[in-house]
Design a protein around this motif. Structure first.
Motif, PDB file in Angstrom:
ATOM      1  N   ASP A  68       3.952  37.300  19.541  1.00 20.92           N
ATOM      2  CA  ASP A  68       4.719  36.272  19.336  1.00 20.92           C
ATOM      3  C   ASP A  68       6.247  35.876  20.123  1.00 20.92           C
ATOM      4  OD1 ASP A  68       4.985  33.119  18.755  1.00 20.92           O
ATOM      5  OD2 ASP A  68       4.639  33.419  17.004  1.00 20.92           O
ATOM      6  N   LYS A  69       6.227  35.414  21.540  1.00 21.08           N
ATOM      7  CA  LYS A  69       7.242  34.568  22.504  1.00 21.08           C
ATOM      8  C   LYS A  69       8.159  34.243  21.074  1.00 21.08           C
ATOM      9  CE  LYS A  69       8.677  34.809  26.814  1.00 21.08           C
ATOM     10  NZ  LYS A  69       8.638  35.086  28.102  1.00 21.08           N
ATOM     11  N   THR A  70       7.472  33.090  20.936  1.00 19.66           N
ATOM     12  CA  THR A  70       7.970  32.340  20.241  1.00 19.66           C
ATOM     13  C   THR A  70       8.982  32.511  18.730  1.00 19.66           C
ATOM     14  OG1 THR A  70       5.975  31.639  18.922  1.00 19.66           O
ATOM     15  CG2 THR A  70       6.705  30.477  20.792  1.00 19.66           C
ATOM     16  N   PHE A  71       8.261  33.634  18.299  1.00 18.20           N
ATOM     17  CA  PHE A  71       8.989  34.004  17.390  1.00 18.20           C
ATOM     18  C   PHE A  71      10.355  34.480  17.820  1.00 18.20           C
ATOM     19  CE2 PHE A  71       9.967  37.854  14.982  1.00 18.20           C
ATOM     20  CZ  PHE A  71       9.745  37.848  13.452  1.00 18.20           C
ATOM     21  N   TRP A  72       9.822  35.207  18.578  1.00 17.28           N
ATOM     22  CA  TRP A  72      11.127  37.044  19.063  1.00 17.28           C
ATOM     23  C   TRP A  72      12.368  36.172  19.932  1.00 17.28           C
ATOM     24  CZ3 TRP A  72      12.130  41.011  17.042  1.00 17.28           C
ATOM     25  CH2 TRP A  72      11.673  41.835  16.715  1.00 17.28           C
ATOM     26  N   LEU A  92      14.049  46.061  26.950  1.00 17.02           N
ATOM     27  CA  LEU A  92      13.487  45.297  28.101  1.00 17.02           C
ATOM     28  C   LEU A  92      12.363  44.641  27.381  1.00 17.02           C
ATOM     29  CD1 LEU A  92      13.862  45.566  31.346  1.00 17.02           C
ATOM     30  CD2 LEU A  92      11.940  47.096  31.483  1.00 17.02           C
ATOM     31  N   TRP A  93      11.302  44.637  26.977  1.00 15.41           N
ATOM     32  CA  TRP A  93      11.069  43.402  26.509  1.00 15.41           C
ATOM     33  C   TRP A  93      10.960  42.843  25.213  1.00 15.41           C
ATOM     34  CZ3 TRP A  93       5.632  46.786  23.616  1.00 15.41           C
ATOM     35  CH2 TRP A  93       4.520  45.539  23.904  1.00 15.41           C
ATOM     36  N   LEU A  94      12.193  43.298  24.383  1.00 17.99           N
ATOM     37  CA  LEU A  94      12.855  42.591  23.582  1.00 17.99           C
ATOM     38  C   LEU A  94      13.498  41.321  24.880  1.00 17.99           C
ATOM     39  CD1 LEU A  94      14.124  44.127  21.090  1.00 17.99           C
ATOM     40  CD2 LEU A  94      12.354  42.551  20.394  1.00 17.99           C
ATOM     41  N   HIS A  95      13.907  41.975  25.745  1.00 15.10           N
ATOM     42  CA  HIS A  95      15.040  40.998  26.393  1.00 15.10           C
ATOM     43  C   HIS A  95      13.771  39.797  26.919  1.00 15.10           C
ATOM     44  CE1 HIS A  95      16.943  38.929  30.304  1.00 15.10           C
ATOM     45  NE2 HIS A  95      18.080  39.430  29.305  1.00 15.10           N
ATOM     46  N   GLU A 155       2.566  51.832  23.515  1.00 17.56           N
ATOM     47  CA  GLU A 155       1.568  51.325  22.133  1.00 17.56           C
ATOM     48  C   GLU A 155       2.561  51.035  20.553  1.00 17.56           C
ATOM     49  OE1 GLU A 155      -1.275  50.625  22.371  1.00 17.56           O
ATOM     50  OE2 GLU A 155      -2.220  52.002  23.556  1.00 17.56           O
ATOM     51  N   PRO A 156       3.049  52.584  20.840  1.00 21.45           N
ATOM     52  CA  PRO A 156       4.402  51.718  19.697  1.00 21.45           C
ATOM     53  C   PRO A 156       5.025  50.757  19.212  1.00 21.45           C
ATOM     54  CG  PRO A 156       4.606  53.798  20.670  1.00 21.45           C
ATOM     55  CD  PRO A 156       3.977  53.592  21.269  1.00 21.45           C
ATOM     56  N   LEU A 157       6.010  51.077  20.387  1.00 18.36           N
ATOM     57  CA  LEU A 157       6.966  50.162  20.279  1.00 18.36           C
ATOM     58  C   LEU A 157       6.220  48.382  20.285  1.00 18.36           C
ATOM     59  CD1 LEU A 157       8.900  50.244  23.621  1.00 18.36           C
ATOM     60  CD2 LEU A 157       9.487  51.388  21.438  1.00 18.36           C
ATOM     61  N   GLY A 158       5.076  48.281  20.465  1.00 20.75           N
ATOM     62  CA  GLY A 158       4.525  46.580  20.638  1.00 20.75           C
ATOM     63  C   GLY A 158       4.236  46.771  18.792  1.00 20.75           C
ATOM     64  N   GLY A 159       3.331  48.136  17.558  1.00 24.03           N
ATOM     65  CA  GLY A 159       3.600  47.843  16.773  1.00 24.03           C
ATOM     66  C   GLY A 159       4.473  47.903  15.713  1.00 24.03           C
ATOM     67  N   TYR A 160       5.624  47.725  16.755  1.00 25.73           N
ATOM     68  CA  TYR A 160       7.281  47.666  16.378  1.00 25.73           C
ATOM     69  C   TYR A 160       7.583  46.146  16.204  1.00 25.73           C
ATOM     70  CZ  TYR A 160       8.187  52.980  16.623  1.00 25.73           C
ATOM     71  OH  TYR A 160       7.948  54.210  16.992  1.00 25.73           O
ATOM     72  N   LEU A 161       7.118  45.684  17.401  1.00 20.90           N
ATOM     73  CA  LEU A 161       7.652  44.190  17.565  1.00 20.90           C
ATOM     74  C   LEU A 161       6.644  43.189  16.527  1.00 20.90           C
ATOM     75  CD1 LEU A 161       7.207  43.904  21.426  1.00 20.90           C
ATOM     76  CD2 LEU A 161       9.617  43.682  19.432  1.00 20.90           C
ATOM     77  N   LEU A 162       5.233  43.837  16.565  1.00 20.95           N
ATOM     78  CA  LEU A 162       4.390  43.172  15.032  1.00 20.95           C
ATOM     79  C   LEU A 162       5.025  43.039  13.971  1.00 20.95           C
ATOM     80  CD1 LEU A 162       0.894  44.230  16.737  1.00 20.95           C
ATOM     81  CD2 LEU A 162       2.272  41.732  16.522  1.00 20.95           C
ATOM     82  N   LEU A 163       4.906  44.805  13.081  1.00 11.27           N
ATOM     83  CA  LEU A 163       5.594  45.295  12.451  1.00 11.27           C
ATOM     84  C   LEU A 163       6.994  44.458  11.892  1.00 11.27           C
ATOM     85  CD1 LEU A 163       5.580  46.238   9.555  1.00 11.27           C
ATOM     86  CD2 LEU A 163       6.616  48.815  11.164  1.00 11.27           C
ATOM     87  N   ALA A 164       7.551  44.091  12.979  1.00  9.28           N
ATOM     88  CA  ALA A 164       8.582  43.699  12.486  1.00  9.28           C
ATOM     89  C   ALA A 164       8.687  42.038  12.638  1.00  9.28           C
ATOM     90  CB  ALA A 164       9.856  43.766  13.809  1.00  9.28           C
ATOM     91  N   GLN A 165       7.796  41.586  13.045  1.00  9.53           N
ATOM     92  CA  GLN A 165       7.772  39.991  12.811  1.00  9.53           C
ATOM     93  C   GLN A 165       7.501  39.761  11.738  1.00  9.53           C
ATOM     94  OE1 GLN A 165       5.222  38.064  16.191  1.00  9.53           O
ATOM     95  NE2 GLN A 165       4.493  36.272  14.616  1.00  9.53           N
TER      96      GLN A 165
END
Length: 367
Positions: free
Chosen positions: A9-13, A33-36, A247-257
């Motif tokens: 969710d880009k609006t979340f980040w 890079l992904w978060l930025h 793959e795991p980085l996407g998981g981390y982003l989902l989990l953090a949200q």
């Protein structure tokens, strides 16, 4: 029932303050890079990049991510950094990440991987006590934290922790530290009081463009391909859960949200690994990369090494699939193709930040 893949969710980040330890390592650079690109405000805490070349420097991330040069073993400096950053989300990735190095430097491995976790979680505890509204903390450990019985089915989050070598064992210890801090200071039952969600993430053998670590399979292969030399591999039959770093980085982003949205529910440990059919032997990986690269790419097998390494290790990621909506997007062939694509771009002196962003975009667009 058809599985549904959750989307980042880009609006979340957008505008979220994210404090990352170990941000200029291989995984950390991809995550920054992904978060930025999502509009997050990222602050990094780490010593200088651990390799030369480094993905962080090749992508010019020093111009995008404010960096505090520091060691997680420096308790006071880390506490000051967290206090000053005032983060919404903390992602702890700093580590001594190599099995073979842990045999050579076991004390340093425990100092970084165990006491570094203690120092980070203590810094968060102190920051929260002083009114800093940290909402989510994610400790990134390893699939190797489990007591490996060399069985053919995947480990679940409730299985016994252990670890044969100092690296693996230190990651199990880091998990125990996380559980202790969650139970003692950030208990989900008291979330309404402290407001902090604390989770850990365990992922498989991550691979991708820009990894230059020593004594790791993919970087060793890439160095051999670029130099035109024959690669020597050890433990050709060892089977690992290979997955592209996104793959795991996407998981981390989902989990953090999810931690921010429902901290009481998601403050747990989570596995992020590939599909079962992507657990392949070392020699299979090397042969595939050599064949794809072409030319005179070749390898040979080293006699038995001195150090013990697990033969078989696999994760069960059912919980992440069902509760987070996370599932792997790229199979192993696709992941290896992306590595060759990235390496060709490096060889041709292309803009590697653009290459990485393009791969992130391709990954997000994959159904």
């Amino acid at each position: 029932m058809e599985e549904v893949t959750a989307l980042i969710d880009k609006t979340f980040w957008k505008g979220k303050k994210v404090f990352i330890t170990g941000h200029n390592g291989f995984k950390g650079a991809w995550l920054c890079l992904w978060l930025h690109s999502l509009g997050a405000d990222v602050i990094g805490y780490s010593p200088h990049p651990p390799t030369n070349p480094s993905l962080f420097e090749l992508c010019g991330l020093d111009s995008l991510v404010p960096t505090i040069i520091g060691d997680v073993r420096s308790k006071e400096k880390l506490q000051e950094a967290v206090m000053n950053a005032k983060p919404d989300i903390v992602i702890h990735m700093a580590a001594q990440p190599l099995v073979r190095s842990s045999y050579e430097k076991p004390v340093e491995t425990y100092e970084i991987n165990v006491m570094g976790t203690v120092n980070l979680l203590e810094a968060v505890r102190i920051a929260v006590h002083n009114g800093i509204p940290v909402r989510a903390v994610l400790n990134v450990t390893s699939d190797k934290c489990y007591e490996n019985k060399e069985w053919v089915w995947g480990y679940r989050e409730g299985d016994a922790l252990g670890g044969y070598d100092p690296y693996s064992n230190s990651k199990a210890c880091s998990e125990l530290v996380t559980t202790c801090y969650r139970n003692s200071f950030f208990h989900p039952n008291h979330y309404d009081v402290h407001g902090v969600a604390l989770a850990s993430a365990r992922s498989g053998n991550v691979i991708g463009g820009g990894d230059w670590a020593a004594d790791r399979l993919i970087p060793d292969v890439i160095r051999a391909l670029l130099s035109g030399t024959k690669l020597t591999i050890r433990n050709p039959g060892a089977i690992r859960p290979w997955q592209h770093v996104l793959e795991p980085l996407g998981g981390y982003l989902l989990l953090a949200q999810k931690l921010c949205e429902d901290g009481r529910r998601f403050s747990q440990s989570w596995n992020f690994g590939p599909s079962d059919y992507d657990a392949k032997p070392v020699e299979w990986i090397v042969r595939k990369l050599c064949d794809t690269w072409g030319g005179n790419a070749a390898y040979e097998i080293e006699p038995d090494g001195h150090w013990h390494e697990a033969h078989y290790l696999k994760l069960d990621c059912s919980k992440a699939r069902s509760e987070l909506g996370w599932q792997p997007k790229w199979n192993l062939d696709q992941a290896l193709d992306r590595i060759i694509e990235w390496t060709r771009a490096y060889q041709q002196h292309q803009n590697l930040r653009s290459v990485c962003l393009q791969q992130i975009e391709q990954y997000c667009a994959t159904d």
